[in-house]
Design an enzyme around this catalytic site. Sequence first.
Site: not given
Length: 487
Positions: A218, A297, A381, A385, A418
């Site tokens: 995502c 990562h 702002h 996700h 989602n």
Amino acid sequence: MAENSPNYAQVHQIKYVKLGYHYLISNAIYLLIVPILVAMLLHLSTLTIEDLMNHLAMLKSCSIIVFFLTMVYLMSRPRNVYLVDFACYKSHERFMMSKQYLIEKLSDMFDEESLMFQKKILERSGLGDKTYIHNDDNGSSMPFKFSLSSNQYEAKNVIIGAIDDLLTKTTGVKIGDIGIIIVNSSAFNPSPSLCSMIVNHYKLGVNVITYNLTGMGCSAGLISVHLANQLLQGKRNTYALVVSTEIISTAFYLGKQRSKLLPNCLFRMGSSAILLSNRSSDRRCSKYRLMHIVRTHKGADDRAYRCAYQEEDEDGKIGVTLSKDLMTVAGEALKTNITTLGPLVLPMSEQLLFFASLIVRNVLKKKMKPYIPDFKMAFEHFCIHAGGRAVLDELQKNLDLPEFLMEPSRMTLYRFGNTSSSSIWYNLAYSEAKGRIKKGDRVWQIGFGSGFKCNSVVWGALRTVDAAKQKNPWTDEIQDFPVHLPC
């Protein structure tokens, strides 16, 4: 006065002391430079013409050096990248599916225990009853046909629909002007690729550069922005089209493992298309300027690597397992990401407070809570996700955000579900439809993905976005939001 009641006078004093501290630190450079400039001017005013002529050679040398360094800086700095505009796909009403209707559709596909588990998750998910799931043209069959042709039909609908909406908004740019196309879709990876589908549909030229990102979860939308930025640095006067989507029927799980049933309840149909430019002339017509990209990562950690993992169950049915460590891993990835992002965006006052807390805790060995930087001082702002209610709750807690700043993410989850990597663009579209984007505002987009990854992109608003002139998925119903969400 009750013994435990707060001392409001003291609270206000502390508030003003902190504001004064932030102002002093934020403007320290100016407070130092102004006296130096005044002293230099006073000194120059005492020099005669003869004194200045005696130092003419030195002044020329200094001017040449300054000119040379200025040219080196201008030639070596990265090209500005502008977000001209973006669009989010809004599906046809025939694809709209309430939670109850979805359970009815699934009743013949799962045993009673698995069905009740999914019903329970849906009730707590934060999703509303107007999200979209692909089905056939008349909406009468099962919502998931699990055929390649059905997946291709869904992909073409959402991708071409988003691009067409974008081209309608960017009338000054023709599809043939686009030199770079990047598409990300984690689960669906057909051949020819989705990029090739776009090239074929719009009959693009032979020189267009295309990239197809798969299996990146995502957060792939922000990875695509990073890739586009890198490509735009090496190619002058170019437009890049970034399309983010997820073809959800390809990842639908038909087994009994509860950890694999969660995605069935959360993922919904959607897509976004954004147009990026490195043309300096596009600054005046663009909405945002790209400011920062930070990618994290955590794949070296086995727990993080397997917390969202596609695999077969004991019956050979493929699904994505969401482990119980997911929220912990997401929190750790976020902390690593903001450790890098913080110095880039936070005012010096917040950085000093954070550094001081590290000294007290790690050097002086004092027991105290770690200082959480106030990112509200860096951004107006937050586009987080919309992965699920639990994800949003965890991030709100970690970042200490008020409900108002979480509103775009929660309403996106409620209205569209989602939609994977495109959800952050539905978030931004919500803020635009509400008329909240002002010139100079800073927008922080945060994405999470399997692997495990946490990525951040920061945009600066180049102009105030007029909600009355916007056309996006929220436009026709923005007056109905926000809605009350049960606890």
